[in-house]
Structure formats: structure tokens, C-alpha cells
Design a protein around this motif. Structure first.
Motif, PDB file in Angstrom:
ATOM      1  N   LEU A   1       0.829  -1.190   0.114  1.00  0.00           N
ATOM      2  CA  LEU A   1      -0.156  -0.174  -0.131  1.00  0.00           C
ATOM      3  C   LEU A   1       1.066   1.139  -0.069  1.00  0.00           C
ATOM      4  N   THR A   2       0.356   2.375  -0.512  1.00  0.00           N
ATOM      5  CA  THR A   2       0.929   3.577  -0.620  1.00  0.00           C
ATOM      6  C   THR A   2       0.308   4.675   0.160  1.00  0.00           C
ATOM      7  N   GLY A   3       0.563   5.445   1.066  1.00  0.00           N
ATOM      8  CA  GLY A   3       0.229   6.398   1.690  1.00  0.00           C
ATOM      9  C   GLY A   3      -0.135   7.815   1.047  1.00  0.00           C
TER      10      GLY A   3
ATOM     11  N   ILE B   1      -7.445   4.752   6.651  1.00  0.00           N
ATOM     12  CA  ILE B   1      -7.225   6.289   6.785  1.00  0.00           C
ATOM     13  C   ILE B   1      -6.840   6.626   8.303  1.00  0.00           C
ATOM     14  N   GLU B   2      -5.564   7.191   8.319  1.00  0.00           N
ATOM     15  CA  GLU B   2      -4.994   7.346   9.634  1.00  0.00           C
ATOM     16  C   GLU B   2      -4.709   8.683   9.796  1.00  0.00           C
ATOM     17  N   ASN B   3      -4.397   8.989  10.819  1.00  0.00           N
ATOM     18  CA  ASN B   3      -4.396  10.434  11.482  1.00  0.00           C
ATOM     19  C   ASN B   3      -2.729  10.335  12.111  1.00  0.00           C
TER      20      ASN B   3
ATOM     21  N   ASP C   1       8.066   8.578   5.226  1.00  0.00           N
ATOM     22  CA  ASP C   1       7.211   7.801   6.382  1.00  0.00           C
ATOM     23  C   ASP C   1       5.747   7.941   6.051  1.00  0.00           C
ATOM     24  N   ALA C   2       5.473   8.781   5.238  1.00  0.00           N
ATOM     25  CA  ALA C   2       3.651   8.939   4.779  1.00  0.00           C
ATOM     26  C   ALA C   2       3.022   9.522   5.845  1.00  0.00           C
TER      27      ALA C   2
ATOM     28  N   ILE D   1      -3.942  10.457   6.129  1.00  0.00           N
ATOM     29  CA  ILE D   1      -3.281   9.782   5.075  1.00  0.00           C
ATOM     30  C   ILE D   1      -4.104   8.429   4.764  1.00  0.00           C
ATOM     31  N   ALA D   2      -4.283   8.349   3.509  1.00  0.00           N
ATOM     32  CA  ALA D   2      -5.252   7.408   2.991  1.00  0.00           C
ATOM     33  C   ALA D   2      -4.195   6.507   2.333  1.00  0.00           C
TER      34      ALA D   2
END
Length: 412
Positions: free
Chosen positions: A178-180, A202-204, A313-314, A392-393
Motif C-alpha cells: 500500500l502507498t500512503g 485512513i490514518e491520522n 514515512d507517509a 493519510i489514505a
């Protein structure tokens, strides 16, 4: 661990114009096809080299070399990304399903410009060491949970690192890696070319904010005077409007330095500060930290390098350029750099400690004046809001395809 061919030319750093690309091949290789962004550009034979024009724009590219034997069969392949951060050594992780156990097997591959074999290999799954060889069988995993594989391949003086995020609730429909990319909390589906994909997560995460500013803090101290509180708590209260919570702040000075040797990358050409917690605040970043003094000032070039670094590190991210009326000796035009940041998904904010002129606007577009404390507070609030809205998706796309992905409505 060498394939049938490898790129001898490692296009490290930021690349424009004419560049020579060379490959090293096994004796069984009779021809090599060169593809740029998936389009075949040439077929090489001895002496296995080609001049490639990358034009005057800073654009991310993917160069692929495919080796063929005397019967036209593909016997080797090597790929490198251009105009994204590149180290002297690289590692990769391949995941395949073990036919006997049904579990995933991870294979670590590597390439170093000077060394064939590493000193040490270490593979970690979700932070725990699970292997110290090139191939490792993973333990049984919950398929709908995101997992992180981290490989360290250590050479003399350098460690190549590779991370892979895999799994998630849509793991059966997507490739392992996966790519952020930057998104909002409402974005779930994305379009890249003909491919429409759903984010695995989906991250924060913490934000990275890199400031590009003059080495001297004298002008900022003069324009932005701050009172000192009677106690540390009082001083921190005064600086609260300038704080960027859940962020890491760093300064890139626009001062280039001479580096000898073919292994140097563009990223290492600019001095930088230590990392500061976001609670250190924008006022202290501008007025309290000094840098090296040199004759040249390469603001636009430093912005492009800061942007590449911010991709690491996205993380949620932004680059802030602080203008003070100084000349710019950059090799790349400001317009080229602005378009480059748009292509790689790094938001740019431009602040000015001096009155904004038409020439400055023509070069950098929208500029926010920070010639007083209230104006700096306003600029900081806008930067804080932008970072707070970012997420960040994680998309099931290769890096270059992910850069082109745009949020779209999910199909019902």
C-alpha cells in the motif's frame, strides 16, 4: 543477491536534463528494453548505455530495464524511481502465499551500489523481529487487520530500509503493498487513471512541517518581538497561539555545501536543524534558531529537497517557505519547484517577513505576510487547520500511480 541485470546508474536526488543510464548484465542477456513510465524508449545492446532526456521540469518518473535472452525470453528486471528520495542502497519485500502452510512468506531483496552481500538482515512484523535471513515464513495473521513489515539490510556505513503495509478490510481485493497519500477523513475511494480503488485504511499520524528560511533569525526577532513570561508556564502560554500540536518541526537552510563522492544525494546538499516538537511553535522556529552562514542562498532548491524529505514515512505534511527579500541562487526556477510539489502531494505555504512585491507573487503565487505578531498568529492558525484536516489514505497502488490518485465518490 544480484539479478540478471542491475542499473549501474543510480539517478539519486533531483534530476532534470540529459542523463546517461547504464545497466550491468549477465552474459546470458542479449538485449535490454528501457521503459520510462511504462513506455518503451529503447532496446539496448552492448555497451548497455543510453542518454535519456528528462526535460526541464521536476517530474517523478519510473525507469524499468527488462533483460532478454537469445530467445527473447524475459530473464531479469530492475526498476528505479526518479525525482523521489533515493538512497545509496535499496531493499524490497516480496510477499507470496506458501502452498504448504497457506501462510505468507516474505522474501527480502536488496541492491547496493558497491556491495553484493549485506552484513546483516533483520525483518520485523508489527515491531517484533521474526527473521534474520532473506526468506521468512510469517506467522498466522488476522486477514482483516493492517500489518507492517519492516526490513533492515545493513551494509558498511549504510542501512537500507523497506516498510510494507498489507492487509486491511479489503485485502482480498488488492495487492499486498500500500502507498500512503494525503486525504481527508471523508475520502474513501480514489481514481488513478483507469483504476478506481478503495482505501485500505485512513490514518491520522504525526505531521511533518519543514521550514525553509534564512540562516539569520535577526529579521524575525526584529519584526516579531515577544515578551517573556514571569515563569516557564507563563512563557508557554504566550507561545500557545504559535504551537502546532502532534507535529514535528524542522528547518532547512537554503545554504548548499560541497559534498565529494559519487554516493552523495541531493537531499544531503542542504544543512538542516534538529527536529523540534510542534509545541516549540512557529515563532521560536523563526526567531530563536540560527543556522550556518554561507554566501549562496538557494531557496527554491531547498524547498524541493524539503518536499522530498517530507514524503518520508507517509506523514501529514507541509513545507513553509519564509521570504525576507534575499536573492535566490537556485538551479531550479520557483515555478518548476511549485509544480513539483503539486505533483508529489506536498502542500506549500509561503510566508514573508517583508512587504510583498509583484515580483515575489509572480515567483511564488499566494504569499502570506507575517510582519507582525497578529499576522504570524493568523498564518499559524491557517497552517494548523490545514494539518488538522489532513489524513493519510493507504491505497493499493504503486507510488507513481498513487501520486496521481484523486478522491472520488464510492460506487453504491
Amino acid at each position: 543477491m544480484l539479478p540478471e541485470l542491475v542499473f549501474v546508474t543510480r539517478l539519486l536526488g533531483l534530476v532534470t536534463g540529459q542523463q546517461q543510464v547504464a545497466v550491468q548484465v549477465d552474459p546470458s542477456v542479449k538485449a535490454v528494453g528501457i521503459l520510462i513510465d511504462g513506455e518503451r524508449k529503447a532496446t539496448l545492446r552492448a555497451p548497455w548505455r543510453l542518454n535519456v532526456s528528462f526535460g526541464g521540469e521536476l517530474i517523478p518518473h519510473e525507469i524499468t530495464a527488462i533483460a532478454y535472452d537469445e530467445h527473447g525470453n524475459e530473464v531479469g528486471k530492475d526498476t528505479q524511481l526518479v525525482n523521489l528520495a533515493r538512497p545509496a542502497a535499496e531493499a524490497a519485500i516480496a510477499l507470496v502465499r506458501d502452498p504448504d502452510s497457506g501462510r505468507l512468506r516474505a522474501t527480502v531483496r536488496w541492491q547496493h551500489i558497491a556491495f553484493e552481500k549485506p552484513n546483516k538482515i533483520e525483518l520485523r512484523l508489527d515491531g517484533k523481529v521474526i527473521g534474520k535471513k532473506a526468506t521468512t515464513l510469517l506467522p498466522a495473521l488476522e486477514p482483516y487487520t493492517l500489518h507492517m513489515l519492516h526490513a533492515d539490510v545493513k551494509f558498511d556505513g549504510f542501512t537500507a530500509t523497506k516498510e510494507m503495509v498489507f492487509g486491511g478490510m479489503y485485502s482480498e481485493q488488492m495487492p499486498a503493498e500500500l502507498t500512503g497519500v494525503i486525504a481527508t477523513e471523508h475520502d474513501q475511494c480514489f481514481q488513478s487513471g483507469d483504476a478506481r480503488v478503495r482505501a485500505a485504511a485512513i490514518e491520522n499520524p504525526q505531521a511533518t512541517v519543514i521550514f525553509v528560511r534564512d540562516s539569520s533569525a535577526a529579521m524575525a526577532r526584529s519584526k516579531l518581538p515577544m515578551a517573556t513570561g514571569a515563569s516557564r508556564e507563563a512563557t508557554n502560554a504566550l507561545h500557545k497561539p504559535f504551537m502546532l500540536p502532534n507535529a514535528s518541526l524542522r528547518i532547512f537552510w537554503p545554504t548548499s555545501r560541497q559534498i565529494e563522492g559519487d554516493m552523495a544525494t541531493t537531499v544531503n546538499l542542504f544543512d538542516r536543524s534538529e527536529a523540534f516538537d510542534g509545541l516549540f511553535g512557529t515563532h521560536r522556529i523563526l526567531a530563536n534558531v540560527g543556522g550556518p552562514t554561507r554566501t549562496d542562498q538557494r531557496y527554491a532548491d531547498a524547498v524541493s529537497v524539503a518536499a522530498v524529505t517530507a514524503l518520508v514515512d507517509a506523514k501529514r505534511r507541509a513545507v513553509v517557505l519564509v521570504l525576507n527579500g534575499e536573492h535566490d541562487d537556485s538551479r531550479h526556477d520557483s515555478g518548476v519547484v511549485r509544480r513539483y510539489l503539486e505533483r508529489i502531494g506536498v502542500p506549500l505555504r509561503v510566508w514573508s517577513l517583508v512587504d510583498i512585491t509583484p515580483e515575489m507573487t509572480a515567483a511564488w503565487g499566494k504569499i502570506t505576510e507575517i510582519t507582525s505578531i497578529p499576522k504570524l498568529i493568523t498564518a499559524t492558525e491557517e497552517l494548523r487547520r490545514m494539518l488538522e484536516e489532513q489524513r493519510i489514505a493507504w491505497l493499493p497502488l504503486e507510488p507513481l500511480d498513487a501520486l496521481k490518485a484523486k478522491p472520488v465518490a464510492c460506487a453504491r
